[in-house]
Design a protein around this motif. Structure first.
Motif, PDB file in Angstrom:
ATOM      1  N   LEU A 206      70.834  50.883  49.386  1.00 40.90           N
ATOM      2  CA  LEU A 206      70.989  51.556  48.094  1.00 40.90           C
ATOM      3  C   LEU A 206      71.037  53.073  48.255  1.00 40.90           C
ATOM      4  CD1 LEU A 206      71.108  50.965  45.018  1.00 40.90           C
ATOM      5  CD2 LEU A 206      68.602  51.171  45.000  1.00 40.90           C
ATOM      6  N   ALA A 207      70.240  53.585  49.169  1.00 34.35           N
ATOM      7  CA  ALA A 207      70.149  55.033  49.344  1.00 34.35           C
ATOM      8  C   ALA A 207      71.363  55.624  50.050  1.00 34.35           C
ATOM      9  CB  ALA A 207      68.887  55.372  50.141  1.00 34.35           C
ATOM     10  N   LYS A 208      71.925  54.874  50.993  1.00 32.44           N
ATOM     11  CA  LYS A 208      72.982  55.418  51.848  1.00 32.44           C
ATOM     12  C   LYS A 208      74.185  55.944  51.055  1.00 32.44           C
ATOM     13  CE  LYS A 208      73.934  56.016  56.257  1.00 32.44           C
ATOM     14  NZ  LYS A 208      73.391  57.140  56.968  1.00 32.44           N
ATOM     15  N   PRO A 209      74.759  55.171  50.109  1.00 34.61           N
ATOM     16  CA  PRO A 209      75.903  55.712  49.369  1.00 34.61           C
ATOM     17  C   PRO A 209      75.542  56.882  48.467  1.00 34.61           C
ATOM     18  CG  PRO A 209      75.313  53.538  48.523  1.00 34.61           C
ATOM     19  CD  PRO A 209      74.489  53.773  49.748  1.00 34.61           C
ATOM     20  N   LEU A 210      74.260  57.052  48.163  1.00 35.11           N
ATOM     21  CA  LEU A 210      73.815  58.142  47.302  1.00 35.11           C
ATOM     22  C   LEU A 210      73.472  59.394  48.098  1.00 35.11           C
ATOM     23  CD1 LEU A 210      71.437  56.084  44.975  1.00 35.11           C
ATOM     24  CD2 LEU A 210      73.868  56.585  44.641  1.00 35.11           C
ATOM     25  N   GLY A 211      73.525  59.285  49.427  1.00 37.19           N
ATOM     26  CA  GLY A 211      73.192  60.426  50.262  1.00 37.19           C
ATOM     27  C   GLY A 211      71.713  60.723  50.324  1.00 37.19           C
ATOM     28  N   ILE A 212      70.890  59.708  50.080  1.00 38.45           N
ATOM     29  CA  ILE A 212      69.436  59.854  50.099  1.00 38.45           C
ATOM     30  C   ILE A 212      68.905  59.262  51.399  1.00 38.45           C
ATOM     31  CG2 ILE A 212      67.275  59.118  49.003  1.00 38.45           C
ATOM     32  CD1 ILE A 212      68.853  58.983  46.352  1.00 38.45           C
ATOM     33  N   GLU A 213      67.960  59.950  52.016  1.00 37.18           N
ATOM     34  CA  GLU A 213      67.325  59.426  53.221  1.00 37.18           C
ATOM     35  C   GLU A 213      66.019  58.743  52.834  1.00 37.18           C
ATOM     36  OE1 GLU A 213      65.660  60.907  57.570  1.00 37.18           O
ATOM     37  OE2 GLU A 213      66.828  62.279  56.331  1.00 37.18           O
ATOM     38  N   VAL A 214      65.861  57.497  53.246  1.00 38.23           N
ATOM     39  CA  VAL A 214      64.610  56.786  52.963  1.00 38.23           C
ATOM     40  C   VAL A 214      63.710  56.867  54.189  1.00 38.23           C
ATOM     41  CG1 VAL A 214      65.509  55.226  51.200  1.00 38.23           C
ATOM     42  CG2 VAL A 214      65.635  54.558  53.596  1.00 38.23           C
ATOM     43  N   ARG A 215      62.417  56.923  53.914  1.00 39.42           N
ATOM     44  CA  ARG A 215      61.423  56.979  54.987  1.00 39.42           C
ATOM     45  C   ARG A 215      60.348  55.934  54.706  1.00 39.42           C
ATOM     46  NH1 ARG A 215      62.172  61.661  57.867  1.00 39.42           N
ATOM     47  NH2 ARG A 215      63.271  63.344  56.789  1.00 39.42           N
ATOM     48  N   PHE A 216      59.891  55.310  55.781  1.00 36.46           N
ATOM     49  CA  PHE A 216      58.824  54.316  55.681  1.00 36.46           C
ATOM     50  C   PHE A 216      57.727  54.661  56.674  1.00 36.46           C
ATOM     51  CE2 PHE A 216      62.745  52.127  54.477  1.00 36.46           C
ATOM     52  CZ  PHE A 216      62.383  51.634  53.237  1.00 36.46           C
ATOM     53  N   SER A 217      56.516  54.272  56.336  1.00 32.54           N
ATOM     54  CA  SER A 217      55.402  54.499  57.254  1.00 32.54           C
ATOM     55  C   SER A 217      55.643  53.729  58.552  1.00 32.54           C
ATOM     56  CB  SER A 217      54.095  54.030  56.609  1.00 32.54           C
ATOM     57  OG  SER A 217      54.113  52.614  56.488  1.00 32.54           O
ATOM     58  N   PRO A 218      55.015  54.158  59.630  1.00 32.85           N
ATOM     59  CA  PRO A 218      55.138  53.408  60.883  1.00 32.85           C
ATOM     60  C   PRO A 218      54.723  51.947  60.728  1.00 32.85           C
ATOM     61  CG  PRO A 218      54.151  55.552  61.310  1.00 32.85           C
ATOM     62  CD  PRO A 218      54.250  55.403  59.806  1.00 32.85           C
ATOM     63  N   GLU A 219      53.725  51.684  59.886  1.00 38.07           N
ATOM     64  CA  GLU A 219      53.257  50.305  59.696  1.00 38.07           C
ATOM     65  C   GLU A 219      54.326  49.437  59.046  1.00 38.07           C
ATOM     66  OE1 GLU A 219      49.949  53.088  60.132  1.00 38.07           O
ATOM     67  OE2 GLU A 219      51.582  53.058  58.681  1.00 38.07           O
ATOM     68  N   VAL A 220      55.027  49.979  58.051  1.00 36.43           N
ATOM     69  CA  VAL A 220      56.106  49.228  57.403  1.00 36.43           C
ATOM     70  C   VAL A 220      57.243  49.002  58.389  1.00 36.43           C
ATOM     71  CG1 VAL A 220      57.918  49.351  55.644  1.00 36.43           C
ATOM     72  CG2 VAL A 220      55.552  49.843  55.041  1.00 36.43           C
ATOM     73  N   GLN A 221      57.602  50.031  59.142  1.00 39.56           N
ATOM     74  CA  GLN A 221      58.673  49.877  60.125  1.00 39.56           C
ATOM     75  C   GLN A 221      58.345  48.794  61.147  1.00 39.56           C
ATOM     76  OE1 GLN A 221      60.454  53.512  61.782  1.00 39.56           O
ATOM     77  NE2 GLN A 221      59.215  54.675  60.316  1.00 39.56           N
ATOM     78  N   GLU A 222      57.128  48.797  61.659  1.00 36.20           N
ATOM     79  CA  GLU A 222      56.742  47.799  62.671  1.00 36.20           C
ATOM     80  C   GLU A 222      56.703  46.392  62.085  1.00 36.20           C
ATOM     81  OE1 GLU A 222      56.562  48.075  65.857  1.00 36.20           O
ATOM     82  OE2 GLU A 222      56.781  50.251  65.949  1.00 36.20           O
ATOM     83  N   ALA A 223      56.208  46.260  60.853  1.00 33.57           N
ATOM     84  CA  ALA A 223      56.175  44.942  60.214  1.00 33.57           C
ATOM     85  C   ALA A 223      57.587  44.425  59.977  1.00 33.57           C
ATOM     86  CB  ALA A 223      55.406  45.017  58.893  1.00 33.57           C
ATOM     87  N   ALA A 224      58.468  45.295  59.488  1.00 33.73           N
ATOM     88  CA  ALA A 224      59.854  44.887  59.252  1.00 33.73           C
ATOM     89  C   ALA A 224      60.548  44.542  60.565  1.00 33.73           C
ATOM     90  CB  ALA A 224      60.616  45.992  58.522  1.00 33.73           C
TER      91      ALA A 224
END
Length: 196
Positions: A131-149
């Protein structure tokens, strides 16, 4: 193995990130293409809304496939999305939610609640980016969310099934050697360099 007690909070972070992105939408944005082949921002938001309703219904004990159907978003797509997101967050946070066997008709069976929330988590990490990419928005997630995903993404089967029409993910791409978040994207067939 994901720690059950953290799952609800990690999933909520991913969903809240998607809410932040959706809150920026302008009417003209709805027709933009997304990394989901053939889907506009409106299509993607409608899918995300339906998925929230489907997961929420499943956690409320209702496995009817009708809850997963994509419906029109109406005159205020961001508000429709917000209502669905709040519903699923409440369903996941309800007492005893992690002790359930959850019917997920889209996936052809019932799953332990922790696994179901893991599915939802990886979807909303990726869909926040979609959703963010076409809007030119950068999304950020905590390290914990990244590792879980990343743990969930590694468990998603790759292969020919991902080439079928309607497959949730494309075949995995080579790793960029970047962050765990970029590894999630490439494992699920998305290029971190995608552009409109």
């Amino acid at each position: 193995m994901l720690i059950n007690s953290n799952l609800v909070a990690l999933d909520a972070e991913a969903v809240r990130t998607s809410l932040d992105v959706a809150a920026t939408l302008k009417p003209a944005d709805l027709s933009l293409p997304t990394p989901c082949a053939g889907w506009t921002v409106r299509d993607l938001l409608a899918h995300m809304t339906a998925q929230h309703h489907g997961f929420a219904a499943a956690f409320e004990g209702d496995g009817d496939l009708a809850h997963w159907e994509v419906r029109p978003l109406g005159d205020d797509p961001a508000a429709a999305y917000r209502a669905a997101a709040e519903r699923v967050l409440s369903a996941f946070a309800a007492g005893g939610a992690l002790d359930r066997l959850v019917p997920l008709p889209e996936l052809g069976g019932s799953f332990p609640a922790a696994r179901a929330i893991g599915f939802h988590l990886v979807d909303y990490v990726v869909h926040s980016w979609d959703l963010a990419k076409p809007l030119g928005i950068e999304v950020r997630f905590s390290p914990e969310v990244q590792e879980a995903a990343l743990e969930v993404a590694r468990a998603v089967p790759d292969g020919e099934a991902r080439l079928r029409p309607g497959a949730a993910f494309k075949p995995a791409l080579p790793s960029t050697g970047g962050s765990p978040f970029e590894d999630v994207l490439t494992l699920l067939g998305r290029s971190p360099d995608w552009a409109v």
